[in-house]
Write a protein that holds these residues in place. Structure first.
Motif, PDB file in Angstrom:
ATOM      1  N   ALA A   1       0.731  -1.155   0.086  1.00 15.24           N
ATOM      2  CA  ALA A   1      -0.063  -0.093   0.014  1.00 15.24           C
ATOM      3  C   ALA A   1       0.909   1.154   0.203  1.00 15.24           C
ATOM      4  CB  ALA A   1      -0.717   0.057   1.157  1.00 15.24           C
TER       5      ALA A   1
ATOM      6  N   PHE B   1     -13.067  -1.296  -9.910  1.00 16.73           N
ATOM      7  CA  PHE B   1     -13.317  -0.166  -9.027  1.00 16.73           C
ATOM      8  C   PHE B   1     -14.277  -0.436  -7.913  1.00 16.73           C
ATOM      9  CE2 PHE B   1     -12.158   1.831 -12.828  1.00 16.73           C
ATOM     10  CZ  PHE B   1     -11.063   2.392 -12.446  1.00 16.73           C
ATOM     11  N   VAL B   2     -14.302  -0.153  -6.940  1.00 17.84           N
ATOM     12  CA  VAL B   2     -15.633  -0.241  -5.722  1.00 17.84           C
ATOM     13  C   VAL B   2     -16.541   0.252  -6.642  1.00 17.84           C
ATOM     14  CG1 VAL B   2     -16.275   0.038  -3.433  1.00 17.84           C
ATOM     15  CG2 VAL B   2     -13.921  -0.355  -3.828  1.00 17.84           C
TER      16      VAL B   2
ATOM     17  N   LEU C   1     -19.006   3.439  -5.228  1.00 14.56           N
ATOM     18  CA  LEU C   1     -18.308   4.745  -4.918  1.00 14.56           C
ATOM     19  C   LEU C   1     -18.186   5.503  -6.338  1.00 14.56           C
ATOM     20  CD1 LEU C   1     -15.686   3.870  -2.284  1.00 14.56           C
ATOM     21  CD2 LEU C   1     -18.048   4.606  -1.980  1.00 14.56           C
TER      22      LEU C   1
ATOM     23  N   ASP D   1     -14.140   9.189  -4.698  1.00 13.18           N
ATOM     24  CA  ASP D   1     -14.152   8.250  -3.605  1.00 13.18           C
ATOM     25  C   ASP D   1     -13.088   7.019  -3.793  1.00 13.18           C
ATOM     26  OD1 ASP D   1     -15.389   9.783  -1.984  1.00 13.18           O
ATOM     27  OD2 ASP D   1     -17.473   9.112  -2.446  1.00 13.18           O
ATOM     28  N   ASN D   2     -13.302   6.506  -5.235  1.00 12.87           N
ATOM     29  CA  ASN D   2     -12.163   5.451  -5.612  1.00 12.87           C
ATOM     30  C   ASN D   2     -10.859   5.874  -5.230  1.00 12.87           C
ATOM     31  OD1 ASN D   2     -13.035   2.682  -6.514  1.00 12.87           O
ATOM     32  ND2 ASN D   2     -14.708   3.906  -7.254  1.00 12.87           N
TER      33      ASN D   2
ATOM     34  N   LEU E   1      -9.715   8.391  -3.270  1.00  7.17           N
ATOM     35  CA  LEU E   1      -9.474   8.733  -1.991  1.00  7.17           C
ATOM     36  C   LEU E   1      -9.417   7.352  -1.072  1.00  7.17           C
ATOM     37  CD1 LEU E   1     -11.813  11.531  -0.987  1.00  7.17           C
ATOM     38  CD2 LEU E   1      -9.343  11.641  -1.673  1.00  7.17           C
ATOM     39  N   LEU E   2     -10.109   6.104  -1.795  1.00  4.36           N
ATOM     40  CA  LEU E   2      -9.986   5.039  -1.051  1.00  4.36           C
ATOM     41  C   LEU E   2      -8.578   4.246  -0.892  1.00  4.36           C
ATOM     42  CD1 LEU E   2     -11.822   2.676   0.213  1.00  4.36           C
ATOM     43  CD2 LEU E   2     -11.689   1.696  -2.256  1.00  4.36           C
ATOM     44  N   ALA E   3      -7.534   4.884  -2.261  1.00  3.10           N
ATOM     45  CA  ALA E   3      -6.232   4.365  -2.024  1.00  3.10           C
ATOM     46  C   ALA E   3      -5.570   4.897  -0.787  1.00  3.10           C
ATOM     47  CB  ALA E   3      -5.557   4.720  -3.225  1.00  3.10           C
TER      48      ALA E   3
ATOM     49  N   TYR F   1      -7.092   6.042   1.985  1.00  8.62           N
ATOM     50  CA  TYR F   1      -7.706   5.552   3.199  1.00  8.62           C
ATOM     51  C   TYR F   1      -7.103   4.164   3.659  1.00  8.62           C
ATOM     52  CZ  TYR F   1     -11.159   3.511   6.197  1.00  8.62           C
ATOM     53  OH  TYR F   1     -11.962   2.873   7.318  1.00  8.62           O
ATOM     54  N   LEU F   2      -7.116   3.162   2.686  1.00  9.34           N
ATOM     55  CA  LEU F   2      -6.722   1.930   2.820  1.00  9.34           C
ATOM     56  C   LEU F   2      -5.339   1.783   3.160  1.00  9.34           C
ATOM     57  CD1 LEU F   2      -8.618  -0.183   0.153  1.00  9.34           C
ATOM     58  CD2 LEU F   2      -9.150   0.063   2.471  1.00  9.34           C
TER      59      LEU F   2
ATOM     60  N   ASP G   1      -3.930   3.803   4.910  1.00  8.62           N
ATOM     61  CA  ASP G   1      -4.074   4.616   6.345  1.00  8.62           C
ATOM     62  C   ASP G   1      -3.191   5.904   6.240  1.00  8.62           C
ATOM     63  OD1 ASP G   1      -5.215   2.845   7.908  1.00  8.62           O
ATOM     64  OD2 ASP G   1      -3.348   1.523   8.276  1.00  8.62           O
TER      65      ASP G   1
ATOM     66  N   GLN H   1      -6.710  11.456   3.373  1.00  9.00           N
ATOM     67  CA  GLN H   1      -7.262  11.629   2.215  1.00  9.00           C
ATOM     68  C   GLN H   1      -6.793  12.838   1.563  1.00  9.00           C
ATOM     69  OE1 GLN H   1     -11.219  10.228   2.758  1.00  9.00           O
ATOM     70  NE2 GLN H   1     -10.752   8.698   4.316  1.00  9.00           N
TER      71      GLN H   1
ATOM     72  N   ARG I   1      -5.343   6.168  -9.557  1.00  4.88           N
ATOM     73  CA  ARG I   1      -5.186   5.617  -8.262  1.00  4.88           C
ATOM     74  C   ARG I   1      -3.986   4.974  -7.919  1.00  4.88           C
ATOM     75  NH1 ARG I   1      -9.781   0.857  -7.955  1.00  4.88           N
ATOM     76  NH2 ARG I   1      -8.009   0.027  -9.425  1.00  4.88           N
TER      77      ARG I   1
END
Lengths: 406, 209
Positions: free
Chosen positions: B78, B90-91, B94, B98-99, B101-103, B105-106, B108, B111, B148
């Motif tokens: 990560a 993708f998710v 979302l 948001d997809n 930002l998810l990178a 977030y996951l 840690d 964002q 991403r």
């Protein structure tokens, strides 16, 4: 972010989510409604019963006697002679005897002839006006005053019978002497007057009857002191009375004695079968809601397998994703619960209106019941379980293979 | 700087892979060419720390990554790697933003919306940020996955067949974007592909067979 994903996922499958929530809502609403109704009925029944040890009246169904005399909902069993009841009241075990005489109504609110003790029994307080002193003076229960708009000094004519459609005693009018405060008991829905008033009204009425009837009536006139009442509420000095008196009365007199506590328990047992049945039905509906959460998540997880592998490869831990999926189940259960509780309150208001029209029986408690807290825990547990079963696969997902295959 | 030496891997006893050693400096691009069945994807998954090699070493800036526990591998991946998969997934519930930002977030990390917007602008999909990813075309999806992969400013970017589903024009565009963006953040870029169109574009290449 996890919450956001869960939430977006729920929105993404609107129909599925709607079905889950709908089933949960229905189940919760039914159980919650039954809890509320059961509790309020029991409260009402218990409150009205308190202090009344025995009811005497004409022979017939003991439950009917209790319902008519204590709760003022069923029809009376018939009339009895006041003298007979007074005889019973002479018994040293009897602490107090409250005579009740009914048979008329005003706009379907029962007019009950009684005495001061009935007021004392309910600890009724006057909002305005005073106690009836003369014949044809009446005191209104709070609900009656509210719904009919009658005030102290107003007059009204009663109708015969217990339904609003009865023949009107047009020529004699009651005068309102006082209005009571809300007492949260049957007295709220009664028009109270003296025993004499009730007797007088019917003498006036009988005076206009046809001659044949009149002749028959004259025979009765001979023993005028034999006044009739509908029933009497009896309080005992000691529990000893409960042991000996009812049996004695039932066996050795023309009267019937019924014990409210026993009859009400019997009534609740009868109701209980219905309530239990409905509760089981509701529990099944909640369970189906759990299954539908399960199926919905299971299907969507098959579609979202790659998505999960992707998130795992991007740094998400399996536990984090597992919690995210749990959250979906929990959210659905939560919405179902809240909607169910709201729906049950709407149901209560509707039922209350109906009951109020029919029986002048008001149920209006809206507080969260303790039973509903258990219900909340149960709904949450079902949501979590239904989500956990399919989601546990996330721990077995092979990231590399899943990413390579598609 | 990515240095890989003597990686071997086997799914079972019959089929053993051993991969060539290479190194790829910052801002450089390495092309790994190979036809189907030559272990391209396996190689990429080894580099991506999705599979664990039987032997050999993977070093990023002299830090050894080849034999980490799955948990550590996930964390290192990560932070240090940006991966662009063959098919853009993708998710789906979302939005594009948001997809991205998810990178963060996951991994840690904070964002960074600015980073997402900056990447979206330079990759030319700024106006798509609020859309669902399922509504995008293949080329658009590919550009979003590149963005991403860049969200966490990784040291190494791995791309698995980034161009196989694209027409010539988009192929050209995507490769240029990939190269430029990797150079911008000072990352090494490794492209694994069977796409012969890319063969002549890069001097630094390994051919698997």
């Amino acid at each position: 972010m996890l919450l956001k994903i869960s939430w977006k996922n729920i929105l993404n499958k609107k129909l599925n989510s709607f079905l889950c929530v709908l089933l949960m809502t229905l189940g919760i609403a039914i159980i919650s409604l039954l809890l509320l109704l059961g509790k309020q009925l029991q409260d009402k029944f218990a409150k009205n019963i308190s202090g009344i040890d025995m009811v005497v009246g004409a022979k017939g169904s003991p439950l009917q006697l209790i319902l008519s005399s204590v709760y003022q909902i069923d029809n009376p069993t018939g009339n009895v002679f006041l003298s007979d009841v007074q005889e019973i009241a002479q018994n040293p075990l009897v602490k107090e005897m409250i005579p009740l005489s009914m048979g008329d109504n005003y706009q379907s609110y029962r007019i009950v002839g009684t005495n001061k003790k009935y007021f004392e029994h309910f600890k009724a307080q006057f909002a305005t006006g005073v106690m009836f002193k003369q014949d044809l003076e009446a005191v209104l229960g709070a609900q009656v005053a509210l719904n009919t708009g009658l005030k102290v000094g107003d007059t009204f004519s009663s109708s015969h019978g217990l339904d609003a459609e009865g023949e009107v005693h047009g020529e004699t009018k009651y005068k309102v002497a006082g209005v009571l405060e809300f007492n949260n008991s049957v007295i709220d829905n009664l028009v109270l007057t003296s025993l004499n008033s009730v007797w007088n009204i019917h003498e006036h009425k009988e005076a206009e009857h046809t001659e044949e009837e009149h002749k028959a009536h004259e025979a009765e006139e001979a023993d005028m002191p034999k006044r009739e009442i509908t029933s009497a509420l009896i309080k005992f000095r000691s529990p000893m009375g409960l042991m000996s008196m009812p049996r004695n009365i039932n066996q050795n007199s023309k009267l019937q004695a019924a014990l409210p506590s026993i009859e009400v328990n019997r009534l609740f047992e009868l109701l209980g079968i219905g309530i239990d049945g409905l509760q089981i039905l509701a529990a099944v509906i909640i369970l189906i809601s759990g299954i539908s959460v399960f199926v919905s998540l299971y299907n969507s997880l098959k579609e979202r397998k790659y998505e999960m592998a992707l998130m795992l490869s991007m740094g998400a831990s399996r536990t984090r994703l597992f919690l995210m999926l749990l959250l979906e189940g929990v959210l659905l259960a939560l919405f179902g619960f809240v909607a169910g509780v709201v729906l049950s309150r709407v149901g209560i208001v509707l039922i209350s209106n109906q009951l109020n029209k029919k029986f002048h029986f008001d149920v209006n408690q809206m507080n969260l019941q303790t039973g509903e807290i258990y219900l909340f825990v149960g709904a949450l547990a079902i949501g979590i379980l239904a989500a956990a079963l399919p989601s546990i696969n996330i721990y077995r997902l092979n990231i590399s293979r899943t990413l390579a295959e598609e | 700087m990515l240095t890989v030496s003597d990686l071997t891997f086997s799914y079972n006893n019959q089929k053993k892979f051993s991969f060539p050693s290479f190194s790829c400096a910052e801002r450089e691009t390495l092309l790994i060419l190979g036809n189907s069945g030559t272990g391209k994807t396996t190689f990429l998954h080894l580099l991506a720390l999705l599979l664990q090699p039987e032997s050999g070493s993977i070093q990023i800036n002299n830090q050894e990554f080849a034999h980490l526990s799955p948990r550590e591998a996930t964390k290192m991946r990560a932070i240090h790697l940006g991966i662009i998969y063959q098919k853009s997934h993708f998710v789906s519930s979302l939005s594009v933003l948001d997809n991205l930002l998810l990178a963060n977030y996951l991994a840690d990390k904070n964002q960074s919306k600015e980073q997402a917007i900056k990447l979206a602008k330079s990759l030319g999909f700024y106006e798509l940020l609020d859309k669902k990813t399922t509504l995008l075309s293949g080329g658009e999806q590919q550009r979003v996955s590149i963005a991403r992969a860049l969200m966490n400013n990784p040291e190494v970017i791995l791309a698995d067949e980034p161009t196989s589903n694209l027409d010539d024009e988009n192929c050209e565009k995507v490769i240029n974007l990939l190269e430029n963006q990797s150079k911008n953040i000072g990352a090494s870029l490794v492209i694994v592909t069977h796409d012969q169109r890319l063969k002549d574009k890069f001097s630094n290449k390994i051919i698997l067979n």
